[in-house]
Structure formats: structure tokens, C-alpha cells
Write a protein that holds these residues in place. Structure first.
Motif, PDB file in Angstrom:
ATOM      1  N   LYS A   6     -47.047 -52.774  42.606  1.00 50.37           N
ATOM      2  CA  LYS A   6     -46.801 -53.695  43.784  1.00 50.37           C
ATOM      3  C   LYS A   6     -47.224 -52.580  44.909  1.00 50.37           C
ATOM      4  CE  LYS A   6     -45.704 -57.230  44.390  1.00 50.37           C
ATOM      5  NZ  LYS A   6     -46.636 -58.514  44.436  1.00 50.37           N
ATOM      6  N   PHE A   7     -46.752 -51.162  44.856  1.00 49.48           N
ATOM      7  CA  PHE A   7     -47.028 -50.531  45.987  1.00 49.48           C
ATOM      8  C   PHE A   7     -48.561 -50.136  46.074  1.00 49.48           C
ATOM      9  CE2 PHE A   7     -46.904 -46.010  47.674  1.00 49.48           C
ATOM     10  CZ  PHE A   7     -46.571 -46.291  48.948  1.00 49.48           C
ATOM     11  N   GLY A   8     -49.223 -50.038  44.846  1.00 49.71           N
ATOM     12  CA  GLY A   8     -50.679 -49.588  44.882  1.00 49.71           C
ATOM     13  C   GLY A   8     -51.481 -51.126  45.170  1.00 49.71           C
ATOM     14  N   GLN A   9     -50.809 -52.167  45.062  1.00 45.97           N
ATOM     15  CA  GLN A   9     -51.346 -53.456  45.816  1.00 45.97           C
ATOM     16  C   GLN A   9     -51.571 -53.424  47.284  1.00 45.97           C
ATOM     17  OE1 GLN A   9     -49.133 -56.308  43.653  1.00 45.97           O
ATOM     18  NE2 GLN A   9     -50.679 -56.567  42.095  1.00 45.97           N
ATOM     19  N   ILE A  10     -50.339 -52.949  47.759  1.00 48.74           N
ATOM     20  CA  ILE A  10     -50.089 -53.082  49.221  1.00 48.74           C
ATOM     21  C   ILE A  10     -51.093 -51.944  49.864  1.00 48.74           C
ATOM     22  CG2 ILE A  10     -48.627 -52.487  50.991  1.00 48.74           C
ATOM     23  CD1 ILE A  10     -46.154 -53.649  49.274  1.00 48.74           C
ATOM     24  N   LEU A  11     -51.158 -50.832  49.310  1.00 52.16           N
ATOM     25  CA  LEU A  11     -51.920 -49.598  49.755  1.00 52.16           C
ATOM     26  C   LEU A  11     -53.555 -50.057  49.578  1.00 52.16           C
ATOM     27  CD1 LEU A  11     -50.502 -46.651  48.246  1.00 52.16           C
ATOM     28  CD2 LEU A  11     -50.289 -47.384  50.556  1.00 52.16           C
ATOM     29  N   ALA A  12     -53.639 -50.898  48.608  1.00 53.76           N
ATOM     30  CA  ALA A  12     -55.154 -51.333  48.435  1.00 53.76           C
ATOM     31  C   ALA A  12     -55.513 -52.243  49.441  1.00 53.76           C
ATOM     32  CB  ALA A  12     -55.488 -52.055  46.932  1.00 53.76           C
ATOM     33  N   SER A  13     -54.728 -52.935  50.185  1.00 51.23           N
ATOM     34  CA  SER A  13     -54.867 -53.871  51.195  1.00 51.23           C
ATOM     35  C   SER A  13     -55.162 -53.392  52.423  1.00 51.23           C
ATOM     36  CB  SER A  13     -53.997 -54.947  51.310  1.00 51.23           C
ATOM     37  OG  SER A  13     -53.026 -54.388  51.766  1.00 51.23           O
ATOM     38  N   GLN A  14     -54.793 -52.001  52.762  1.00 49.37           N
ATOM     39  CA  GLN A  14     -54.701 -51.401  53.779  1.00 49.37           C
ATOM     40  C   GLN A  14     -56.143 -50.710  54.337  1.00 49.37           C
ATOM     41  OE1 GLN A  14     -52.103 -51.753  56.004  1.00 49.37           O
ATOM     42  NE2 GLN A  14     -51.511 -52.987  54.181  1.00 49.37           N
ATOM     43  N   THR A  15     -57.116 -51.480  54.162  1.00 46.00           N
ATOM     44  CA  THR A  15     -58.628 -51.079  54.352  1.00 46.00           C
ATOM     45  C   THR A  15     -58.828 -50.393  55.735  1.00 46.00           C
ATOM     46  OG1 THR A  15     -59.273 -53.405  55.125  1.00 46.00           O
ATOM     47  CG2 THR A  15     -59.497 -52.661  52.634  1.00 46.00           C
ATOM     48  N   LYS A  16     -58.045 -50.941  56.884  1.00 42.88           N
ATOM     49  CA  LYS A  16     -58.169 -50.282  58.054  1.00 42.88           C
ATOM     50  C   LYS A  16     -57.645 -48.867  58.382  1.00 42.88           C
ATOM     51  CE  LYS A  16     -59.180 -54.908  60.242  1.00 42.88           C
ATOM     52  NZ  LYS A  16     -60.360 -55.146  59.849  1.00 42.88           N
ATOM     53  N   MET A  17     -56.624 -48.667  57.587  1.00 50.97           N
ATOM     54  CA  MET A  17     -55.573 -47.527  57.680  1.00 50.97           C
ATOM     55  C   MET A  17     -56.067 -46.388  56.872  1.00 50.97           C
ATOM     56  SD  MET A  17     -52.034 -48.602  58.837  1.00 50.97           S
ATOM     57  CE  MET A  17     -51.745 -49.866  57.915  1.00 50.97           C
ATOM     58  N   LEU A  18     -56.534 -46.582  55.649  1.00 46.91           N
ATOM     59  CA  LEU A  18     -56.699 -45.639  54.489  1.00 46.91           C
ATOM     60  C   LEU A  18     -58.158 -45.690  54.088  1.00 46.91           C
ATOM     61  CD1 LEU A  18     -53.970 -46.795  51.921  1.00 46.91           C
ATOM     62  CD2 LEU A  18     -54.138 -44.876  53.456  1.00 46.91           C
ATOM     63  N   PRO A  19     -58.610 -44.299  53.590  1.00 47.42           N
ATOM     64  CA  PRO A  19     -59.940 -44.053  53.255  1.00 47.42           C
ATOM     65  C   PRO A  19     -60.488 -45.023  52.133  1.00 47.42           C
ATOM     66  CG  PRO A  19     -58.640 -42.165  53.411  1.00 47.42           C
ATOM     67  CD  PRO A  19     -57.774 -43.407  53.408  1.00 47.42           C
ATOM     68  N   THR A 120     -43.650 -42.895  50.944  1.00 43.95           N
ATOM     69  CA  THR A 120     -44.213 -43.220  52.179  1.00 43.95           C
ATOM     70  C   THR A 120     -43.947 -42.073  53.146  1.00 43.95           C
ATOM     71  OG1 THR A 120     -42.028 -44.275  52.621  1.00 43.95           O
ATOM     72  CG2 THR A 120     -43.586 -45.737  51.854  1.00 43.95           C
ATOM     73  N   LYS A 121     -43.074 -41.296  52.917  1.00 43.27           N
ATOM     74  CA  LYS A 121     -42.862 -40.144  53.920  1.00 43.27           C
ATOM     75  C   LYS A 121     -44.375 -39.165  53.551  1.00 43.27           C
ATOM     76  CE  LYS A 121     -38.193 -40.462  54.162  1.00 43.27           C
ATOM     77  NZ  LYS A 121     -37.764 -41.999  53.848  1.00 43.27           N
ATOM     78  N   ILE A 122     -44.455 -38.839  52.558  1.00 44.18           N
ATOM     79  CA  ILE A 122     -45.800 -38.088  51.875  1.00 44.18           C
ATOM     80  C   ILE A 122     -47.015 -38.757  52.687  1.00 44.18           C
ATOM     81  CG2 ILE A 122     -47.118 -37.420  50.388  1.00 44.18           C
ATOM     82  CD1 ILE A 122     -44.351 -36.752  48.432  1.00 44.18           C
ATOM     83  N   VAL A 123     -47.130 -40.063  52.557  1.00 47.32           N
ATOM     84  CA  VAL A 123     -48.381 -40.582  52.834  1.00 47.32           C
ATOM     85  C   VAL A 123     -48.339 -40.462  54.481  1.00 47.32           C
ATOM     86  CG1 VAL A 123     -49.608 -42.818  53.263  1.00 47.32           C
ATOM     87  CG2 VAL A 123     -48.768 -42.269  51.011  1.00 47.32           C
ATOM     88  N   GLY A 124     -47.161 -40.697  54.903  1.00 47.62           N
ATOM     89  CA  GLY A 124     -47.367 -40.583  56.749  1.00 47.62           C
ATOM     90  C   GLY A 124     -47.487 -39.061  57.074  1.00 47.62           C
ATOM     91  N   ALA A 125     -46.827 -37.929  56.221  1.00 53.08           N
ATOM     92  CA  ALA A 125     -47.195 -36.645  56.711  1.00 53.08           C
ATOM     93  C   ALA A 125     -48.955 -36.311  56.338  1.00 53.08           C
ATOM     94  CB  ALA A 125     -46.308 -35.817  55.580  1.00 53.08           C
ATOM     95  N   VAL A 126     -49.394 -36.778  55.151  1.00 56.42           N
ATOM     96  CA  VAL A 126     -50.868 -36.656  55.048  1.00 56.42           C
ATOM     97  C   VAL A 126     -51.795 -37.441  55.793  1.00 56.42           C
ATOM     98  CG1 VAL A 126     -52.820 -37.150  53.257  1.00 56.42           C
ATOM     99  CG2 VAL A 126     -50.386 -36.199  52.574  1.00 56.42           C
ATOM    100  N   PHE A 127     -51.605 -38.702  56.288  1.00 57.28           N
ATOM    101  CA  PHE A 127     -52.220 -39.362  57.245  1.00 57.28           C
ATOM    102  C   PHE A 127     -51.472 -39.366  58.466  1.00 57.28           C
ATOM    103  CE2 PHE A 127     -53.472 -40.921  53.037  1.00 57.28           C
ATOM    104  CZ  PHE A 127     -54.789 -40.558  53.188  1.00 57.28           C
ATOM    105  N   GLY A 128     -51.462 -38.173  59.248  1.00 61.87           N
ATOM    106  CA  GLY A 128     -50.357 -37.915  60.449  1.00 61.87           C
ATOM    107  C   GLY A 128     -50.435 -39.027  61.530  1.00 61.87           C
TER     108      GLY A 128
END
Length: 159
Positions: A6-19, A120-128
Motif C-alpha cells: 500500500k505504501f509503495g502504491q501511494i509513492l508510485a502515484s506521487q509523480t509530481k514529487m518523486l523522481p 516517511t521521516k527518512i523520505v522527508g529527509a532525503v527529499f528535503g
């Protein structure tokens, strides 16, 4: 496993925010979740139908081992009701579709939710410049409301 998908599905939909590389790699999770082995599905059906007089074999004439679809918390199998079950459910139709919850969904949910907070904290830190704490809140709220036990299906099995 279910909530990681489910988390991966959510991240996959974030095409404007993630590489693009990340969203492309996670995209298969949106419509092709891994299937669980038949042995696991069979155990789940045995457990649910143990309350049905005569057990699962008295309720279902046949269940197709290959699922029609698989998702993060369950998968769906085509099945045929027994004549006894058709009478109990007052139907002439013997073709049904069974939604079978993955056996580990409830047991791992608390650990998975804790993991999401950490990720989510790590992802936030990586993508500041991106705040992913909303993902943790979204999943936690959905998990609190989630019907992971499928009580209506279990009630039907008891009838």
C-alpha cells in the motif's frame, strides 16, 4: 507485506514529487500486487468456513486456485457454491467470487504502521523539500477504519 505494498502504491502515484525512476519502479504495485500461494489461501478459507456446518467443502463445490486479482490486503478467487450453500443463501446462482484476506494482514499492521512513520521521516529527509508525513497520517487513519476482518463474509459463513 500488505501495508508495504500500500505504501509503495501511494509513492508510485506521487509523480509530481518523486523522481521518475522511483515512481516507475513502484508502478507495478498499483495493479499487479503479488499473489499469495494457494496453500495460504486454502488455510484462510478453511478457517473462515470451519463454522459452516460441514466446513468449507460443504459450502463450496470448487475454488479456483489461481486468483482473478491480488491486492495489498486480499485476493479474489472464482468459486462455485455447493447445492447446500445455494439453498442456505436462497440463490439459484452457483458462481461466486471470494475475497480472501491475506493471513498476516492483521498481525503485522501495528509493526507496519510504525515502519511507515520511520520511512516517511527518512523520505522527508532525503527529499528535503517534500513533506511525506501526510502519508503516515493517511495510512494510519485508513488502517484505523479498515475492515481487515471482513465480518460480513464471516457472518455469511456462520449462516
Amino acid at each position: 507485506v500488505g501495508f508495504q505494498i500500500k505504501f509503495g502504491q501511494i509513492l508510485a502515484s506521487q509523480t509530481k514529487m518523486l523522481p521518475k525512476e522511483i515512481t516507475t519502479a513502484l508502478k507495478p504495485l498499483q495493479d499487479r500486487a503479488p499473489e499469495r500461494p494457494w496453500k495460504e489461501v486454502d488455510r484462510a478459507l478453511e478457517k473462515v468456513y470451519e463454522r459452516y456446518p460441514g466446513g468449507r467443502d460443504a459450502a463450496l463445490r470448487e475454488v479456483e486456485e489461481s486468483p482473478l486479482a491480488a491486492a495489498s490486503v486480499a485476493q479474489v478467487h472464482r468459486a462455485t457454491l455447493s447445492d447446500d450453500a445455494k439453498k442456505r443463501f436462497e440463490t439459484d446462482n452457483s458462481a461466486v467470487v471470494l475475497k480472501v484476506r491475506h493471513g498476516d494482514v492483521g498481525a503485522t499492521m501495528e509493526n507496519d504502521l510504525s515502519l511507515f512513520g520511520w520511512v516517511t521521516k527518512i523520505v522527508g529527509a532525503v527529499f528535503g523539500n517534500v513533506d511525506f508525513t501526510w502519508v503516515e497520517k493517511f495510512i494510519t487513519e485508513r488502517a484505523a477504519r479498515a475492515d481487515t476482518t471482513f465480518p460480513a463474509i464471516e457472518d455469511d459463513a456462520r449462516r
